[in-house]
Enzyme design. Structure first.
Site, PDB file in Angstrom:
ATOM      1  N   GLN A  47      -4.541  -0.389  -4.493  1.00  0.00           N
ATOM      2  CA  GLN A  47      -3.879   0.662  -3.742  1.00  0.00           C
ATOM      3  C   GLN A  47      -4.701   1.948  -3.709  1.00  0.00           C
ATOM      4  O   GLN A  47      -4.739   2.643  -2.704  1.00  0.00           O
ATOM      5  CB  GLN A  47      -2.496   0.957  -4.347  1.00  0.00           C
ATOM      6  CG  GLN A  47      -1.657   1.929  -3.539  1.00  0.00           C
ATOM      7  CD  GLN A  47      -1.414   1.437  -2.124  1.00  0.00           C
ATOM      8  OE1 GLN A  47      -1.309   0.245  -1.885  1.00  0.00           O
ATOM      9  NE2 GLN A  47      -1.337   2.367  -1.184  1.00  0.00           N
ATOM     10  N   GLU A  48      -5.351   2.262  -4.821  1.00  0.00           N
ATOM     11  CA  GLU A  48      -6.074   3.531  -4.921  1.00  0.00           C
ATOM     12  C   GLU A  48      -7.367   3.527  -4.112  1.00  0.00           C
ATOM     13  O   GLU A  48      -7.668   4.500  -3.417  1.00  0.00           O
ATOM     14  CB  GLU A  48      -6.398   3.825  -6.393  1.00  0.00           C
ATOM     15  CG  GLU A  48      -5.197   4.208  -7.241  1.00  0.00           C
ATOM     16  CD  GLU A  48      -4.766   5.650  -7.011  1.00  0.00           C
ATOM     17  OE1 GLU A  48      -5.403   6.354  -6.203  1.00  0.00           O
ATOM     18  OE2 GLU A  48      -3.779   6.073  -7.641  1.00  0.00           O
TER      19      GLU A  48
END
Length: 737
Positions: free
Chosen positions: A606-607
């Site tokens: 996600q990051e």
């Protein structure tokens, strides 16, 4: 050709490049590679010409130089097949910028053992746009400026992101504009420079992440706007821009007042902003103000029924038909509030209406899940199963597929399938079979490119040519990959991916370019579905197989609807959409810090989409997107880093270790509640502590997530949890006998 270039034999290299460009049925990237080599031979040729005298050198016109250089190119290549195809497929590459950025940059020279000549550097620098420079304003010059002149200067600084210069000028203006004690402000003239300077100071505090100073400066800005009769022309705005400026200021103040627990003031500020937005029909600002009013302040200040009444009033006031996002938000919030109030029938009716009114699969999946929760709350267990099944099948692999599966107590953990594992024979065997490459059987999983079967002439002959060129590029990429993998068969998958990503040799360079071209061209060449499917799956596989995980994930995400999650291509979707790169680093960090490796993969996906060198605008770095200050604090707790002065957060091992130990601390702080820990990873511990304290009446984690006040953090938590459960399901080992 490259060997001849390295040995400084441009005549031989030019002839070889000409032969490549004259050969038919090569891929676009191979033609581009040949053109690059040809360009370098011409650079070497020009470099050997007699040096001009200083006066002549000084008067050189970059455009004329480029025309002379391209004249040499055209003499050799203009009538070749390769030049024709490059001009059609990537015409920008033949411009000055194209030669500078794609053909003759420093990296390309370095890969051929050459250095960029100084005269060429001069041409590139002269042909570039002049970079913006810091504007220095003397005090005497400033005194002769009008307020509007100073506003425009500040706006220029901001447009060029020169925040230091903007803040310095704003402080200077504010120091000269301070009203003496006992003297009231005049409402006859708008001190627009002082008002805009206050805006600059507020935004500067925001950029520096000082929320307290930001709140104070924003309050002063709103006060200045209220007390002065300012008009759009005072700031160089039109009416719409000025309305937006005023409304943004008030809505930001409402958010900041809520952050400071000043709920009464925040409620008043948001109500005023809502009214003003409706008056000027700025529906985007109306939406923002309404979400502050109910989504943040009202939930804590008002009763459930009062919040529902406010939402009903929003429906009557809101008239924009540009987007269904805000009406969907209103219905979702009303449905959830009815549930909390115990009115399960009204809540179900609201979610039924939402299901009927939208075609968005993610919204429908969410609505089906909450519909099922309402039916289950009324003790109709069997009937609720249908709603939960619909939630999963509407949006498989989503967070609501997972939440619904948990409500159904399915072994799979999801509503969309009853299978306990993604692969009946275990993921390891499936993955090994999927990646298998041998000399006798180049690629078991990647079929040869099928012939196009479209009947009849295409409306545009150029499209047909581009389709042919696309297939040549795909065939070339598959052959190159097969050759590289066979020649490096002793490397593990992770080692091979690293080798392809970092190697500057001919084959890795060509395949990286080929695959990037394939992704860019694919959308333009949409044809019959049966032809799209194998090509799409091959492009996704190749992108993954050369270690470009971020683009592979994005590519599969865009193709999701056309590929279908229930197709024969599921292994590709699973392994490509949820890859596990840098496995040794993640496993080491997991064991060192005592955190489940799948949590680390979920956060990193996600990051950063597994880009280990990426940096965010606020300074977060690497796979786990850590701020250097946070990483330093965490790493210095570990013996091996205690004496270190600097940390390389682009190093996967260091970054994953810091992220893992930080997540361990957060999991400990929140008693292993993954949703709380992930929310704190995104928004900070202090914010999450406040949300938990203010939302004690929420019954469970799905409700907590729905009522996270920051939209970014809510989406972040949903996606990280989705990632976590999907990693667990996909990479589940077979039970040991």
């Amino acid at each position: 050709t490259q060997r001849e270039l390295r040995e400084q034999r441009p005549t031989q290299a030019r002839e070889m490049a000409r032969v490549i460009l004259s050969t038919t049925d090569l891929s676009t990237e191979i033609y581009i590679s040949a053109l690059r080599d040809l360009a370098m031979t011409d650079v070497l040729t020009l470099n050997k010409l007699p040096v001009q005298d200083a006066a002549t050198q000084q008067s050189r016109d970059p455009r004329k130089e480029f025309n002379t250089f391209q004249g040499l190119q055209c003499a050799t290549a203009c009538k070749t097949k390769g030049w024709e195809i490059i001009a059609r497929e990537d015409p920008q590459i033949l411009s000055v910028a194209g030669y500078k950025n794609k053909l003759l940059n420093d990296l390309q020279f370095k890969r051929r053992g050459l250095s960029t000549p100084q005269w060429l550097r001069d041409i590139w620098s002269q042909s570039s746009a002049t970079p913006s420079r810091e504007i220095v304003v003397s005090s005497s010059a400033q005194r002769t400026d009008t307020p509007l002149d100073r506003v425009l200067r500040l706006r220029t600084f901001i447009e060029q992101r020169q925040w230091t210069s903007a803040a310095n000028l704003a402080r200077q203006i504010l120091s000269e504009k301070r009203t003496p004690k006992g003297k009231s402000k005049s409402k006859l003239n708008c001190p627009s420079d002082a008002v805009y300077s206050q805006y600059v100071m507020a935004q500067n505090s925001r950029i520096q992440q000082d929320r307290k100073k930001f709140a104070e400066a924003q309050a002063l800005l709103v006060d200045e706007l209220e007390q002065n009769n300012c008009l759009p022309e005072n700031f160089g705005f039109d009416k719409e821009q000025f309305d937006s400026f005023r409304l943004d200021a008030r809505i930001w103040l409402a958010r900041l007042q809520w952050e400071q627990s000043e709920n009464a003031q925040a409620f008043h500020t948001a109500r005023v902003a809502l009214s003003e937005a409706a008056d000027v029909q700025s529906w985007e600002h109306f939406t923002d103000a309404a979400k502050v009013l109910v989504g943040r302040v009202g939930f804590e200040l008002l009763s459930t029924s009062e919040n529902i009444a406010l939402l009903n009033s929003f429906e009557k006031q809101f008239v924009s038909t540009e987007s269904e996002e805000f009406p969907n938000w209103i219905m979702t919030r009303k449905g959830l509030l009815h549930f909390l109030e115990g009115d399960f029938e009204k809540s179900q009716q609201t979610f039924d209406s939402l299901i009927e009114s939208t075609s968005d699969s993610s919204i429908r999946s969410m609505a089906f899940y909450w519909k099922g929760r309402n039916i289950r709350a009324r003790q109709f267990v069997a009937e609720s199963e249908n709603a939960f099944l619909s939630a999963g099948r509407t949006d498989p692999l989503s967070i609501y597929d997972i939440f619904a599966g948990q409500m159904m107590s399915r072994d799979s953990g999801r509503a969309s399938t009853a299978s306990r594992r993604a692969f009946s024979d275990g993921w390891r065997m499936s993955f090994d079979r999927w990646m298998k490459t041998t000399l006798e059987k180049p690629l078991e999983i990647v079929a040869s490119v099928p012939e196009r079967t479209r009947s009849g002439a295409l409306p545009n002959g150029e499209v047909e040519k581009s389709q042919r060129q696309f297939d040549l590029s795909l065939e070339t990429s598959l052959l190159i990959y097969s050759l590289m993998r066979s020649l490096n068969f002793e490397l593990t998958d992770d080692e091979f991916l690293t080798w392809v990503k970092n190697n500057g040799g001919l084959l890795p360079t060509v395949i990286r370019s080929e695959v990037a071209t394939l992704r860019a061209s694919f959308a333009k060449l949409n044809t019959l579905h049966r032809e799209v499917l194998p090509r799409a799956h091959q492009i996704a596989w190749l992108t993954h197989a050369i270690g470009d995980h971020s683009n592979a994930i994005l590519f599969v995400g865009r193709l999701r609807d056309s590929l279908g999650w229930d197709s024969d291509y599921l292994p590709f979707l699973y392994f490509i959409f949820y890859p596990k790169p840098y496995s040794k680093d993640f496993e080491f960090a997991s064991q060192r810090c005592g955190v489940d490796a799948d949590i680390l993969y979920s956060v990193a996906r996600q990051e950063s989409l597994f880009q280990h060198t990426v940096k965010s605008p606020v300074g977060a770095v690497g796979l786990m997107q850590l701020l250097p200050s946070t990483a330093s604090r965490i790493l210095k707790q570990l013996p091996e880093f205690q004496d270190a002065q600097k940390f390389d957060l682009t190093d996967p091992r260091t970054n994953t270790l810091a992220g893992a130990c930080y997540l361990r601390d957060l999991m400990s702080r929140y008693q292993n509640n993954l949703a709380y820990a992930v929310a704190a990873y995104n928004a900070g511990e202090s914010a999450v502590d406040k949300w938990i304290a203010r939302r004690e009446k929420l019954p469970d984690i799905p409700f907590f997530i729905e009522f996270i006040p920051f939209a970014e953090t809510k989406t972040y938590v949903q996606r990280v949890l989705r990632n976590y459960y999907n990693f667990k399901w996909i990479y589940q080992d077979l039970p040991k006998e």
